[in-house]
Design a protein around this motif. Structure first.
Motif, PDB file in Angstrom:
ATOM      1  N   CYS A 137      88.433  67.413 -43.762  1.00 36.71           N
ATOM      2  CA  CYS A 137      88.240  65.771 -43.624  1.00 36.71           C
ATOM      3  C   CYS A 137      88.824  66.430 -41.437  1.00 36.71           C
ATOM      4  O   CYS A 137      90.135  66.128 -41.977  1.00 36.71           O
ATOM      5  N   CYS A 140      91.752  62.682 -42.416  1.00 38.92           N
ATOM      6  CA  CYS A 140      93.173  62.584 -42.733  1.00 38.92           C
ATOM      7  C   CYS A 140      92.729  63.746 -43.562  1.00 38.92           C
ATOM      8  O   CYS A 140      94.460  64.230 -43.780  1.00 38.92           O
ATOM      9  N   CYS A 151      84.300  63.276 -47.478  1.00 35.84           N
ATOM     10  CA  CYS A 151      85.799  62.743 -47.804  1.00 35.84           C
ATOM     11  C   CYS A 151      86.059  61.347 -48.427  1.00 35.84           C
ATOM     12  O   CYS A 151      85.182  60.770 -48.365  1.00 35.84           O
ATOM     13  N   CYS A 154      88.108  58.384 -47.194  1.00 30.52           N
ATOM     14  CA  CYS A 154      88.002  57.845 -45.886  1.00 30.52           C
ATOM     15  C   CYS A 154      86.470  58.099 -45.649  1.00 30.52           C
ATOM     16  O   CYS A 154      86.388  57.312 -44.583  1.00 30.52           O
TER      17      CYS A 154
HETATM   18 ZN   LIG Z   1      89.610  61.956 -44.967  1.00 30.71          ZN
END
Ligand SMILES: [Zn+2]
Length: 164
Positions: A137, A140, A151, A154
């Protein structure tokens, strides 16, 4: 006579296709350099780029849009890097060259056939073990299996990275 141009993906670079073995021109995209940078072939590749044996080229927006459209129609999933390599090969074909994708990746090989582009596999035992991918990701930094595209935390679209 159309010139033969090899379009290298990361698996080709890692297999050591690069360093001046091929007489033909060799091109790749910036992202491949970044993927390969994480791996042991870094030095060889950078030497080849510096020596002008491998050119780093960005595909045209037109070819990139067309590639994405056509990939979406097939239902295949390819990374942003693979889409760029295919678009680059399309650009070369349109400008009268004879591109050949050098890749060990079945998804790219399938799409190359669909697009009427020629490809060549890397005949090198052990490459499958060398090149393992994971999805990361960009927001994050969580890591996922290669089949994941978004992801779970998020919602960002994941990018493919060689597994360390
Ligand atoms: Zn993420």
């Amino acid at each position: 006579m159309p010139r033969k141009v090899y379009v290298l993906d990361t698996s080709a670079v890692i297999a050591g296709f690069v360093p001046g073995l091929a007489k033909a021109e060799q091109v790749t995209v910036q992202e491949v350099l970044e993927e390969a940078r994480d791996l042991c072939s870094k030095l060889e590749l950078e030497t080849a780029v510096t020596a002008g044996k491998v050119k780093v080229v960005d595909p045209s927006r037109e070819s990139l849009d067309e590639t994405r459209k056509r990939v979406a129609q097939t239902g295949d999933v390819v990374s942003a890097v693979d889409a760029k390599l295919l678009a680059l090969a399309l650009d070369l074909k349109r400008s009268g060259e004879e591109p050949e994708l050098v890749t060990d990746d079945y998804a790219i090989q399938n799409l190359a056939s669909l697009f009427g582009l020629s490809y060549q596999r890397i005949v090198m035992p052990g490459i499958k073990e060398v090149l393992r991918w994971e999805m990361v990701c960009p927001a994050c930094n969580r890591r996922y299996a290669p089949t994941t595209s978004q992801c779970e935390v998020c919602g960002s679209f994941l990018v493919r990275k060689p597994k360390r």
